[in-house]
Design an enzyme around this catalytic site. Structure first.
Site, PDB file in Angstrom:
ATOM      1  N   LYS A 225       0.831  -1.206   0.000  1.00  0.00           N
ATOM      2  CA  LYS A 225       0.000   0.000   0.000  1.00  0.00           C
ATOM      3  C   LYS A 225       0.867   1.258   0.000  1.00  0.00           C
ATOM      4  CE  LYS A 225      -2.783   3.248   0.506  1.00  0.00           C
ATOM      5  NZ  LYS A 225      -4.110   3.606   0.889  1.00  0.00           N
ATOM      6  N   CYS A 279      -2.854  11.222   1.916  1.00  0.00           N
ATOM      7  CA  CYS A 279      -2.320   9.896   1.587  1.00  0.00           C
ATOM      8  C   CYS A 279      -0.966  10.027   0.911  1.00  0.00           C
ATOM      9  CB  CYS A 279      -3.279   9.164   0.658  1.00  0.00           C
ATOM     10  SG  CYS A 279      -4.957   9.182   1.275  1.00  0.00           S
TER      11      CYS A 279
END
Ligand code: SAJ
Length: 431
Positions: A225, A279
């Protein structure tokens, strides 16, 4: 653990996962809760905010995300989704809380550990605990150890006859603005921490995910991720660096990238005023802090992207050195186009820094998605929201900070004679 695609059929799992508790009802947790409830599971959402709990129980969504409202309203009306403040007993827990970073760029795991504190006393053995929050390598292990030290009567491996609890990391990978589509269609990585956890979590995600379910171990899922968002950050840093080089060489960077991307193995992303959101501008630091000696590229890419707002500010203010009280129109505040999310937005940072640097200047900000300034700009006497017509009529300089579709309606003839800085290649592609 070797990678394999789970072959378990979704039909067989509904009864097993009758109730799922989702902890954290934000941008990730609420869509996950809603999609599971829409697919037949009974979902209890838990949040520390009374306002969020009350909004969800009214069938409302406390932020803007296309199609989420329909899912939440439908699931609440059918009694499949409800929200509450405390963590109940359940066979499955999904943790979707924020993982911000601290001043030293290491991850702040306090929200994950608070969720673990809530879950611990509820466990009886046999439960699945899924961590969805983007996390530094080793976090799923830390979460499990935290719960195991609070509950020595349980275990990760069934040793000494103690009942097992199963832990998995299933990182969210959805794009804000397209969450309700991507949560169904994206492939899903399932990282099991202990034996049996990955197949159990695969069953859960197969209730709504139509993409491939890819099973691996927890540490690989964590790093995968982070690697995805880092790949994007490094690519955008290349685009931002090329934009400055191109400017110095008199080359149009938008045309340059368009041409380079005609090569079958080249895909350079777009330069902009900097990288925002919670993010891409955060996650690469989790890899750097896990191995700071061996991550010069990732660190430098972050620094290149973080330096871009300063470059944009110099571009905007350069013609006004020595001139009094310029009026500057700033178009867009969100961190990317066609959403209302202004958190960690480079556009907001640019307006704030300019307003502090040039107190004599006036800044007219155009942002269709809000009727009030974000907190970073509140109280700055030389900044106010304006309509596009007013801002363009009064401005000496116009800076396009966000490529909202709505800005396409601007007649570029109205920009004539003004100092124009187009940070997104909106008006000058191909010139
Ligand atoms: N940006 C550029 N140039 C580009 C693309 C983006 O400057 O060519 C900027 C945007 O303007 C924005 C920032 O980057 O300020 C981030 O936007 P984004 O659209 O790249 O990504 P996010 O932060 O909205 O969502 C990302 C996604 N990750 C990837 O595409 C690898 C999403 O799939 C993740 O789920 C999400 O991060 C997350 O939560 O981690």
């Amino acid at each position: 653990m070797t990678m394999s695609i789970s072959e378990i059929e979704p039909e067989s799992v509904e009864a097993e996962f009758s109730t799922v508790v989702v902890i954290g009802l934000g941008y990730i947790g609420l869509p996950a809760a809603a999609i599971m409830a829409s697919n037949g599971l009974d979902v209890i959402g838990v949040d520390i905010s009374e306002n969020i709990v009350e909004a969800v129980n009214r069938g409302e969504v406390p932020f803007v995300e296309p199609d989420l409202g329909v899912h939440v309203a439908g699931a609440v009306a059918q009694g499949k989704l409800k929200a509450q403040l405390n963590v109940p007993e359940a066979p499955v827990y999904v943790i979707a809380v924020p993982t911000p970073f601290l001043d030293d760029k290491s991850a702040d795991l306090r929200y994950i550990m608070a969720a673990a504190e809530g879950i611990s006393p509820m466990l009886q053995g046999g439960e699945l605990v899924v961590l969805e929050s983007t996390s530094p390598p080793g976090t799923t292990q830390k979460l499990a150890q935290f719960i195991m030290s609070a509950r020595p009567d349980l275990s990760l491996d069934g040793s000494e006859g103690r009942p097992m609890v199963y832990f998995a990391h299933c990182p969210e990978r959805v794009l804000p603005g397209k969450i309700m589509i991507e949560i169904v269609t994206n492939d899903r990585v399932i990282g099991g921490l202990n034996a049996g956890a990955a197949p159990m979590a695969s069953k859960l995600y197969k209730t709504f995910c139509q993409g491939q379910i890819i099973e691996t171990d927890a540490a690989t899922a964590e790093l995968a991720k982070l690697a995805e968002n880092t790949y994007r950050d490094v690519n955008i840093a290349l685009a931002n660096e090329l934009s400055i080089v191109s400017e110095n060489l008199g080359v149009n960077v938008w045309e340059l990238i368009e041409i380079a991307n005609h090569h079958p193995r080249v895909n350079i992303l777009q330069p902009g005023p900097g990288v925002g959101g919670h993010c891409i501008a955060v996650d690469p630091w989790f890899i750097v802090s896990a191995d700071s000696e061996n991550t010069p590229l990732i660190r430098t890419a972050r620094e290149v992207n973080d330096a871009k707002p300063g470059h944009v500010i110099r571009q905007i203010l350069a013609p006004f050195v020595g001139s009094e009280s310029p009026v500057i129109a700033a178009l867009g505040l969100a961190f990317k186009p066609n959403i209302d999310d202004m958190r960690e937005s480079p556009a907001v940072a640019i307006v704030r820094r300019m307003a502090l640097e040039r107190v004599d200047a006036s800044f007219l900000v155009v942002e269709w998605h809000t009727d009030k300034l974000p907190k970073e700009l509140v109280g700055l006497p030389n900044v106010r929201l304006a309509s596009i017509d007013e801002a363009l009529a009064q401005a000496d300089a116009v800076v396009l900070l966000v490529d909202h579709d709505k800005f396409r309606e601007i007649d570029t003839a109205t920009l004539a004679g003004k100092h124009v800085v187009d940070t997104r290649g909106f008006w000058n592609v191909g010139k």
